[in-house]
Write a protein that holds these residues in place. Sequence first.
Motif, short mmCIF file in Angstrom:
data_model
loop_
_atom_site.label_atom_id
_atom_site.label_comp_id
_atom_site.label_asym_id
_atom_site.label_seq_id
_atom_site.Cartn_x
_atom_site.Cartn_y
_atom_site.Cartn_z
N VAL A 122 4.74 -1.03 10.18
CA VAL A 122 4.69 0.42 10.40
C VAL A 122 3.56 1.03 9.58
O VAL A 122 2.87 1.96 10.02
CB VAL A 122 6.04 1.06 10.04
N LEU A 123 3.33 0.49 8.39
CA LEU A 123 2.26 0.99 7.53
C LEU A 123 0.91 0.84 8.22
O LEU A 123 0.08 1.77 8.22
CB LEU A 123 2.25 0.24 6.19
N ASP A 124 0.67 -0.34 8.82
CA ASP A 124 -0.59 -0.57 9.54
C ASP A 124 -0.75 0.40 10.71
O ASP A 124 -1.84 0.93 10.95
CB ASP A 124 -0.64 -2.00 10.08
N LYS A 125 0.33 0.63 11.43
CA LYS A 125 0.27 1.50 12.61
C LYS A 125 -0.08 2.93 12.21
O LYS A 125 -0.86 3.61 12.89
CB LYS A 125 1.59 1.44 13.38
N SER A 129 -3.81 4.65 13.03
CA SER A 129 -3.83 5.84 13.90
C SER A 129 -4.47 7.04 13.21
O SER A 129 -4.48 8.14 13.75
CB SER A 129 -2.41 6.19 14.34
N GLY A 130 -4.99 6.80 11.98
CA GLY A 130 -5.65 7.88 11.25
C GLY A 130 -4.78 8.58 10.24
O GLY A 130 -5.21 9.55 9.61
N GLY A 131 -3.56 8.09 10.08
CA GLY A 131 -2.66 8.69 9.11
C GLY A 131 -2.83 8.14 7.71
O GLY A 131 -3.70 7.30 7.46
N ASN A 144 0.74 -6.36 -0.54
CA ASN A 144 -0.60 -6.86 -0.88
C ASN A 144 -1.67 -5.88 -0.41
O ASN A 144 -2.74 -6.28 0.07
CB ASN A 144 -0.83 -8.25 -0.28
N ALA A 145 -1.36 -4.60 -0.54
CA ALA A 145 -2.25 -3.47 -0.22
C ALA A 145 -2.52 -3.30 1.27
O ALA A 145 -3.26 -2.39 1.66
CB ALA A 145 -3.57 -3.58 -0.97
N LYS A 146 -1.93 -4.12 2.12
CA LYS A 146 -2.19 -4.04 3.56
C LYS A 146 -1.49 -2.81 4.14
O LYS A 146 -0.30 -2.60 3.96
CB LYS A 146 -1.70 -5.31 4.26
N GLY A 147 -2.25 -1.99 4.87
CA GLY A 147 -1.71 -0.82 5.53
C GLY A 147 -1.54 0.38 4.61
O GLY A 147 -0.89 1.36 4.99
N ILE A 148 -2.13 0.34 3.44
CA ILE A 148 -1.95 1.41 2.45
C ILE A 148 -3.27 2.15 2.23
O ILE A 148 -4.32 1.52 2.11
CB ILE A 148 -1.42 0.82 1.13
N THR A 149 -3.22 3.46 2.18
CA THR A 149 -4.43 4.25 1.97
C THR A 149 -4.55 4.81 0.56
O THR A 149 -5.63 5.14 0.10
CB THR A 149 -4.49 5.43 2.97
N GLU A 150 -3.42 4.91 -0.14
CA GLU A 150 -3.44 5.41 -1.52
C GLU A 150 -2.29 4.76 -2.28
O GLU A 150 -1.18 4.64 -1.75
CB GLU A 150 -3.27 6.94 -1.55
N ALA A 151 -2.56 4.33 -3.50
CA ALA A 151 -1.51 3.68 -4.29
C ALA A 151 -1.44 4.30 -5.67
O ALA A 151 -2.45 4.57 -6.30
CB ALA A 151 -1.79 2.18 -4.40
N VAL A 152 -0.20 4.52 -6.13
CA VAL A 152 0.05 5.05 -7.47
C VAL A 152 1.14 4.20 -8.10
O VAL A 152 2.28 4.16 -7.61
CB VAL A 152 0.51 6.52 -7.45
N HIS A 153 0.82 3.49 -9.16
CA HIS A 153 1.83 2.70 -9.87
C HIS A 153 2.56 3.60 -10.88
O HIS A 153 2.00 4.58 -11.36
CB HIS A 153 1.18 1.50 -10.55
#
Length: 202
Positions: A122-125, A129-131, A144-153
């Motif tokens: 779902v993250l990739d989709k 789609s521009g989200g 493993n960071a796949k499908g993610i646009t921003e990460a905050v630990h």
Amino acid sequence: MYPRGFPKKVIEEFEKQIGAKIIGNCSASGTEIIKRFGSEHLKTDCPIIYTSADSVFQIAVHEETFGLDRLYKICEIARNILCGGGDAVGRVTARPFIGTDGSYRRTVNMRDYSLTPVESTVLDKIKNSGGSVIAIGKTEDIFNAKGITEAVHTEGNLNGMKITLDKVKHPFEKQTLIFNNLVDFDMLWGHRRDSFNLCGRT
């Protein structure tokens, strides 16, 4: 997946590459394993290896005596060993802890070294789609960071919820998923699958 611990060939290869023996190699709760082997680890400097119900190779060491950099390095070695064939596990997890005998506790410096999801999620989709996909906590590690646009630990549940609330205060211009992994439930109490005791009931 490995109810009796990891195969001899995996452990021997891991020990060879890290230049040290291991202790443990069993299926256990992370909070219980450090009670059981924590003192032996401090005496021997041998990392504690264990697994649980899911596909994971966990490495527990004392953060102050063993060191985080060294822990992360041996996790990368384990990840390279457990990346294919019949012994590919989903995650290699660094499980640092602190304290002394009888009062060990795990720290927020845990880290997951995951296999990249082999299929679209779902993250990739959403991303394709521009989200936006905002990963909070250790979510980035899990995928493993796949499908993610921003990460905050984060540094625990309160910090994770504060970051989440800060994010939703501002209107989103495009489809956005905020995926928050609240680490305290795992880090402090482990996967007990026991909601009664977790809530203080007996």
